[in-house]
Motif scaffolding. Structure first.
Motif, PDB file in Angstrom:
ATOM      1  N   CYS A   1       0.855  -1.190   0.000  1.00 34.62           N
ATOM      2  CA  CYS A   1       0.000   0.000   0.000  1.00 34.62           C
ATOM      3  C   CYS A   1       0.888   1.236   0.000  1.00 34.62           C
ATOM      4  O   CYS A   1       1.831   1.338   0.788  1.00 34.62           O
ATOM      5  CB  CYS A   1      -0.909   0.015   1.230  1.00 34.62           C
ATOM      6  SG  CYS A   1      -1.956   1.506   1.348  1.00 34.62           S
ATOM      7  N   LEU A   2       0.613   2.167  -0.882  1.00 32.41           N
ATOM      8  CA  LEU A   2       1.325   3.447  -0.945  1.00 32.41           C
ATOM      9  C   LEU A   2       0.442   4.520  -0.320  1.00 32.41           C
ATOM     10  O   LEU A   2      -0.700   4.708  -0.731  1.00 32.41           O
ATOM     11  CB  LEU A   2       1.655   3.811  -2.391  1.00 32.41           C
ATOM     12  CG  LEU A   2       2.268   5.202  -2.625  1.00 32.41           C
ATOM     13  CD1 LEU A   2       3.612   5.332  -1.922  1.00 32.41           C
ATOM     14  CD2 LEU A   2       2.413   5.478  -4.122  1.00 32.41           C
ATOM     15  N   VAL A   3       0.976   5.214   0.684  1.00 32.46           N
ATOM     16  CA  VAL A   3       0.231   6.245   1.398  1.00 32.46           C
ATOM     17  C   VAL A   3       0.859   7.600   1.113  1.00 32.46           C
ATOM     18  O   VAL A   3       2.074   7.779   1.279  1.00 32.46           O
ATOM     19  CB  VAL A   3       0.232   5.982   2.920  1.00 32.46           C
ATOM     20  CG1 VAL A   3      -0.548   7.069   3.656  1.00 32.46           C
ATOM     21  CG2 VAL A   3      -0.339   4.601   3.216  1.00 32.46           C
TER      22      VAL A   3
ATOM     23  N   MET B   1      -9.688   3.764  -0.243  1.00 30.30           N
ATOM     24  CA  MET B   1      -8.551   3.069  -0.851  1.00 30.30           C
ATOM     25  C   MET B   1      -8.799   2.919  -2.352  1.00 30.30           C
ATOM     26  O   MET B   1      -9.888   2.526  -2.786  1.00 30.30           O
ATOM     27  CB  MET B   1      -8.364   1.702  -0.217  1.00 30.30           C
ATOM     28  CG  MET B   1      -7.061   1.024  -0.631  1.00 30.30           C
ATOM     29  SD  MET B   1      -5.585   1.897  -0.012  1.00 30.30           S
ATOM     30  CE  MET B   1      -5.765   1.627   1.756  1.00 30.30           C
ATOM     31  N   GLN B   2      -7.790   3.236  -3.144  1.00 26.80           N
ATOM     32  CA  GLN B   2      -7.902   3.168  -4.605  1.00 26.80           C
ATOM     33  C   GLN B   2      -6.922   2.145  -5.162  1.00 26.80           C
ATOM     34  O   GLN B   2      -5.902   1.836  -4.545  1.00 26.80           O
ATOM     35  CB  GLN B   2      -7.647   4.545  -5.229  1.00 26.80           C
ATOM     36  CG  GLN B   2      -8.605   5.619  -4.731  1.00 26.80           C
ATOM     37  CD  GLN B   2      -8.348   6.952  -5.383  1.00 26.80           C
ATOM     38  OE1 GLN B   2      -8.479   7.078  -6.596  1.00 26.80           O
ATOM     39  NE2 GLN B   2      -8.021   7.961  -4.585  1.00 26.80           N
ATOM     40  N   GLU B   3      -7.250   1.642  -6.322  1.00 24.41           N
ATOM     41  CA  GLU B   3      -6.441   0.604  -6.940  1.00 24.41           C
ATOM     42  C   GLU B   3      -5.456   1.209  -7.938  1.00 24.41           C
ATOM     43  O   GLU B   3      -5.837   1.972  -8.821  1.00 24.41           O
ATOM     44  CB  GLU B   3      -7.345  -0.401  -7.658  1.00 24.41           C
ATOM     45  CG  GLU B   3      -6.583  -1.532  -8.335  1.00 24.41           C
ATOM     46  CD  GLU B   3      -7.493  -2.429  -9.159  1.00 24.41           C
ATOM     47  OE1 GLU B   3      -6.961  -3.231  -9.942  1.00 24.41           O
ATOM     48  OE2 GLU B   3      -8.729  -2.300  -9.026  1.00 24.41           O
ATOM     49  N   GLY B   4      -4.198   0.851  -7.759  1.00 24.77           N
ATOM     50  CA  GLY B   4      -3.163   1.286  -8.677  1.00 24.77           C
ATOM     51  C   GLY B   4      -2.747   0.160  -9.593  1.00 24.77           C
ATOM     52  O   GLY B   4      -3.323  -0.929  -9.562  1.00 24.77           O
ATOM     53  N   PRO B   5      -1.758   0.363 -10.418  1.00 20.99           N
ATOM     54  CA  PRO B   5      -1.296  -0.680 -11.347  1.00 20.99           C
ATOM     55  C   PRO B   5      -0.621  -1.822 -10.606  1.00 20.99           C
ATOM     56  O   PRO B   5      -0.049  -1.655  -9.528  1.00 20.99           O
ATOM     57  CB  PRO B   5      -0.305   0.072 -12.230  1.00 20.99           C
ATOM     58  CG  PRO B   5       0.167   1.208 -11.389  1.00 20.99           C
ATOM     59  CD  PRO B   5      -0.999   1.606 -10.549  1.00 20.99           C
ATOM     60  N   GLY B   6      -0.685  -3.003 -11.188  1.00 21.40           N
ATOM     61  CA  GLY B   6       0.016  -4.159 -10.641  1.00 21.40           C
ATOM     62  C   GLY B   6      -0.508  -4.634  -9.307  1.00 21.40           C
ATOM     63  O   GLY B   6       0.218  -5.280  -8.549  1.00 21.40           O
TER      64      GLY B   6
ATOM     65  N   VAL C   1      -3.449   2.279  -3.227  1.00 27.21           N
ATOM     66  CA  VAL C   1      -2.966   3.655  -3.044  1.00 27.21           C
ATOM     67  C   VAL C   1      -3.951   4.413  -2.171  1.00 27.21           C
ATOM     68  O   VAL C   1      -5.150   4.464  -2.463  1.00 27.21           O
ATOM     69  CB  VAL C   1      -2.809   4.376  -4.397  1.00 27.21           C
ATOM     70  CG1 VAL C   1      -2.303   5.802  -4.169  1.00 27.21           C
ATOM     71  CG2 VAL C   1      -1.871   3.607  -5.314  1.00 27.21           C
ATOM     72  N   LEU C   2      -3.423   4.971  -1.082  1.00 30.18           N
ATOM     73  CA  LEU C   2      -4.204   5.852  -0.219  1.00 30.18           C
ATOM     74  C   LEU C   2      -3.704   7.273  -0.457  1.00 30.18           C
ATOM     75  O   LEU C   2      -2.620   7.644   0.003  1.00 30.18           O
ATOM     76  CB  LEU C   2      -4.037   5.461   1.256  1.00 30.18           C
ATOM     77  CG  LEU C   2      -4.822   6.296   2.278  1.00 30.18           C
ATOM     78  CD1 LEU C   2      -6.331   6.209   2.012  1.00 30.18           C
ATOM     79  CD2 LEU C   2      -4.496   5.873   3.695  1.00 30.18           C
TER      80      LEU C   2
END
Length: 480
Positions: free
Chosen positions: A295-297, A332-337, A341-342
């Motif tokens: 997860c990227l915050v 929470m959102q969906e990123g690539p791969g 992503v928050l």
């Protein structure tokens, strides 16, 4: 500093060194161009003594007498007794003293010759003055050497060579001036480059960074001219050097703490513009690429950039959770791969207090329970106190340092700030490192996509996030 280090400095700053060199050459040429040509006329006198005819003894004595006196005669040439009549007779527009400064006389050793040289801006006038000075000088010497009551002097000065009109000026010397300008340019360029290098406290090599911080350099991210168009490495087809660099960073990070791997990792920098957000985003992508639930915050609540980079919605995110208006699943959102992503959410008026709050600690704990790795992009350490309050809530930190930009003092203060709050700094990331172009195996270089690829391989906007579809990607190596 050894020779190799010195040559590297010159190579790194060659445009400046070249500019100073050309400036020195131009100065030499300018001096030659603006200097008035000076010509020099030369005449020669012979000092003889009177002796009885056939008397060898007197002849030898006269010769010795002339050689002993001739050095003193040369000193008389530029006196007022000589120059005043010359100025008057030739009606020169100068003073006797000024004329004397343009006259030189020398008497070679063991000879009875006197060479007189006169310099002037007019070649014809130089020759005329030289001849007049020689004639007047001969009369003055004979008058001085004539004993009281005697009718003739024991010495006689005769002109052996009259002055010829010079055709080539003796000054300025164009070749000498250019050589002097060239030498001054070389020395000036070297001095300026060394001075700037001494005053430049930024990092040019990762070994200096490791020596100062005492921390391992976990990643070296090369400069890539395609990064503004493709800030995320998985948006570039193939295996670019920058993508490989982030994979190495991922591997090194896994080896940094074998026994106790941190789940929550803070990524920060000393100052803005060092590439921390680019590093955080691509490190998170690399971890997700390896099959690690990541997860990227975006915790840079001053100038958030993650949402713009991925083309996601920024209005709802971390700040929405911290104030209790939504849960993690809602924002929470969906990123690539498969990356989660928050984003930052709305920019709050009190970011420092929010990031150091108990609610932030709970949020990170919740994320650590859901994901194998949580990468937190934070604000720069030195301008604001946001990261200092947030960092103790994480299990580890990465410090991003930009090559040729971040100073030693800034890095020292940043590492000290992290050490003070007790966060474990795992290492540093050396970003935007200029490298020589090379196509060899395993070397850094700039990835150059084919012309038909440009503009085609952009990061797709996830289907669940069409609200911001079409938002341009930004290059975060210069993130604010």
């Amino acid at each position: 500093m050894d020779l190799r280090g010195f040559l590297k400095i010159i190579a790194r700053r060659w445009p400046l060194a070249t500019a100073v060199l050309l400036l020195g050459i131009a100065a030499g040429w300018t001096v030659t161009a603006v200097t008035t040509p000076v010509y020099e006329a030369r005449t020669q006198l012979f000092v003889a003594t009177h002796s009885a005819e056939g008397d060898t003894t007197q002849l030898n004595q006269g010769q010795n007498f002339s050689q002993a006196r001739v050095q003193s005669y040369a000193a008389i040439v530029a006196t007022d007794q000589v120059t005043e009549p010359v100025v008057r007779d030739l009606d020169l527009d100068t003073t006797p003293r000024a004329l004397a400064s343009r006259i030189t006389a020398e008497a070679p050793l063991n000879t009875v010759l006197i060479n007189i040289r006169v310099a002037d801006t007019d070649p014809r006038r130089a020759a005329a003055v030289a001849d007049e000075v020689a004639e007047r000088f001969a009369k003055v010497v004979e008058e001085l050497e004539t004993p009281a009551g005697a009718r003739t002097a024991p010495v006689r000065l005769g002109i052996t060579e009259h002055a010829a009109v010079p055709s080539v000026p003796v000054a300025p010397n164009a070749l000498l001036n250019l050589a002097a300008g060239l030498l001054a340019g070389v020395l000036g360029g070297i001095a300026l480059v060394v001075l700037l290098e001494t005053l430049d406290t930024t990092f040019k090599h990762h070994t200096a960074l490791a020596e100062l911080t005492g921390l391992p350099v976990l990643g070296i991210i090369p400069f890539d001219k395609e990064a503004p168009e493709h800030p995320l490495v998985n948006a570039v087809p193939g295996h670019s050097p920058r993508a490989e660099a982030f994979r190495r960073l991922r591997t090194n990070l896994q080896f940094a703490q074998v026994d106790e791997r941190p789940k929550v990792l803070v990524v920060s920098s000393s100052m803005p513009g060092e590439g921390k957000t680019n590093t955080a985003a691509n490190l998170a992508l690399s971890l997700a690429e390896a099959g690690i639930r990541t997860c990227l915050v975006d915790a840079d609540l001053r100038r958030p950039c993650v949402a713009r980079t991925f083309g996601l919605v920024q209005d709802a995110g971390l700040t929405t959770v911290l104030i209790g208006r939504a849960g993690l699943d809602d924002v929470m959102q969906e990123g690539p791969g498969g990356l989660s992503v928050l984003t930052s959410g709305a920019v709050p008026p009190n970011p420092t207090e929010l990031l150091a709050s108990a609610r932030m600690a709970e949020t990170l704990k919740d994320l650590a329970g859901r994901y194998e790795a949580v990468v937190v992009d934070t604000a720069p350490l030195l301008p604001v106190a946001d990261t200092v309050g947030l960092a103790p809530l994480a299990q580890g930190a990465l410090l991003v340092v930009r090559a040729s930009k971040t100073s030693r003092e800034q890095v020292r203060m940043a590492t000290e700030a992290l050490r003070t709050v007790g966060v474990r700094t795992l290492g540093t990331v050396f970003s935007v490192v200029p490298t020589a172009k090379s196509k060899g195996y395993g070397t850094y270089g700039s990835y150059e996509p084919r012309s038909e690829e440009k503009g085609r391989h952009r990061m797709p906007v996830p289907r669940t996030n069409r609200a911001r579809e079409g938002v341009a990607l930004s290059y975060l190596a210069g993130d604010k």
